[in-house]
Design a protein around this motif. Sequence first.
Motif, short mmCIF file in Angstrom:
data_model
loop_
_atom_site.label_atom_id
_atom_site.label_comp_id
_atom_site.label_asym_id
_atom_site.label_seq_id
_atom_site.Cartn_x
_atom_site.Cartn_y
_atom_site.Cartn_z
N GLN A 295 0.84 -1.26 -0.04
CA GLN A 295 -0.06 -0.02 0.02
C GLN A 295 0.68 1.32 0.01
O GLN A 295 0.61 2.28 -0.84
CB GLN A 295 -0.77 -0.08 1.24
N THR A 298 2.55 1.85 -3.52
CA THR A 298 1.53 2.35 -4.41
C THR A 298 1.41 3.99 -4.05
O THR A 298 1.27 4.65 -4.99
CB THR A 298 0.35 1.84 -4.21
N GLU A 299 1.02 4.35 -2.78
CA GLU A 299 1.10 5.73 -2.50
C GLU A 299 2.27 6.62 -3.17
O GLU A 299 1.95 7.72 -3.61
CB GLU A 299 0.79 5.93 -1.01
N MET A 302 1.91 6.91 -6.81
CA MET A 302 0.90 7.54 -7.18
C MET A 302 0.98 9.25 -6.89
O MET A 302 0.12 10.06 -7.21
CB MET A 302 -0.41 7.31 -6.75
N ALA A 312 0.05 -0.67 -14.73
CA ALA A 312 1.11 -1.04 -13.56
C ALA A 312 1.69 -2.01 -13.68
O ALA A 312 0.99 -3.16 -13.94
CB ALA A 312 0.08 -0.86 -12.47
N LEU A 314 4.13 -4.44 -11.86
CA LEU A 314 4.44 -4.64 -10.66
C LEU A 314 5.32 -5.68 -10.33
O LEU A 314 5.62 -6.83 -11.15
CB LEU A 314 3.31 -5.33 -9.83
N VAL A 335 -2.74 -2.68 -3.95
CA VAL A 335 -2.29 -1.82 -5.02
C VAL A 335 -3.51 -1.18 -5.99
O VAL A 335 -3.70 0.13 -6.21
CB VAL A 335 -1.42 -2.47 -6.07
N GLN A 336 -4.48 -2.22 -6.30
CA GLN A 336 -5.61 -1.75 -7.07
C GLN A 336 -6.63 -0.87 -6.25
O GLN A 336 -6.88 -0.01 -6.80
CB GLN A 336 -6.49 -3.03 -7.39
N ILE A 339 -4.69 2.68 -7.02
CA ILE A 339 -4.66 3.01 -8.44
C ILE A 339 -5.87 3.04 -9.26
O ILE A 339 -6.14 3.84 -10.14
CB ILE A 339 -3.42 2.23 -9.20
N ILE A 345 -3.22 -4.10 -14.75
CA ILE A 345 -2.14 -4.66 -13.68
C ILE A 345 -1.51 -5.90 -14.31
O ILE A 345 -2.26 -6.63 -14.49
CB ILE A 345 -2.76 -4.85 -12.25
N LEU A 372 6.61 -0.59 -8.22
CA LEU A 372 5.50 -0.37 -9.13
C LEU A 372 6.12 0.49 -10.31
O LEU A 372 6.91 1.56 -9.77
CB LEU A 372 4.32 0.16 -8.58
N LEU A 374 4.34 2.77 -12.79
CA LEU A 374 2.88 3.32 -13.58
C LEU A 374 2.96 4.05 -14.58
O LEU A 374 3.89 5.01 -14.77
CB LEU A 374 2.28 4.00 -12.33
#
Length: 377
Positions: A295, A298-299, A302, A312, A314, A335-336, A339, A345, A372, A374
């Motif tokens: 998590q 991913t933050e 993003m 994405a 991964l 993750v999903q 995003i 993905i 990740l 993106l």
Amino acid sequence: MRIVQASKLENQPWKFLQENIVLNNPLVLVFANRFLLEDKDVLADIRKQFPYEHLVFGSTAGEIMCCHVNDNSIVVTAIEFEKSSFEVVTENILNFDKKAEPLGEALYAKITKTNLKHLFVLSEGSFVNGSSLIEGIEKNLLNAVAITGGMCGDDARFLKTLASYKDNPKEGEVVLIGFYGESLEITFGNFGGWIPFGPERKITNSNANILFEIDGQPALNLYKNYLGDKANQLPQASLFYPLNVTPEGKTEPVVRTILSINDDNNSMVLAGDVPVNSRVQLMMASVDGIAAGAQHATEIAMKNRKSPPQIALLVSCIGRKLVMNQRVEEEIEQVQEIIGKQTAITGFYSYGEMAPFNSQTACELHNQTMTLTLISE
């Protein structure tokens, strides 16, 4: 950008996630179990389903598509870039006396530099020194181009890995993908979620990625003492207890797992460099901690994005997969959730992950980490 994705479990029909439309000159990423990539009939089937020129193959320790993690499967993602472009080059480590740094230099020398936006690496994973490979690529790097990617896997067998571009998958291959165009927005993130424990020690004798001594003691003996009864399960047991390594002069630690051990000289070969005078600790993890790490990664990826990602990529570590076991898909779900379901993905479980630290461009080799990449245009 137009994307077609499909997966195939062993002895089952293909399952397409989108309508199987014809694409124009796409980049086709094929992540699969090593045994499947050694089967000529399987490869012929992949080429039949995706009759395109630019196929990139990589063996894995688990395949990621959408929110699912599969074993003994094939996942294929075909990406048509409508406003931007890509280029793929390869070299083989066996042509460089297994020395990764000159291979990295040669790879970067081959790739077009004009309008280069990002580099993605798919590397042999069983004997390439990932740290040296990154150093070679970055040695003459222009314009602070960021690098992400990963080391191919072979489940928990650690016997051999395969990769290739256009050709059938082979040993020793390292693939470099360049992405080009002003319309591209590419961001990245990584995080582990593992917790250091025990005393912090110092590496007193090492050579590149071979660790000989910690605090003046044979490294393998010291590590086995920590593992206790699990020591006879090395090197697989090391995936549950990696090393937290902070090189001298740096503040950000990297995680290192053990690829192989040598009982004759009490040394350990790790997936990346472990410099002398680095601070080192053992690490452990919980399932919840690993999911939270995905998590957070991913933050980071993003943060400050101008547009939603369209795809994405991964790359997560086999050690995370083994610890999470039947709950492994929870980190993909994390993750999903951030995003969004509109983002395609794909990815794989690896023997090493490549990405810069947050807010930096210099790439690092990681282990036990979710990374990740993106992409949108």
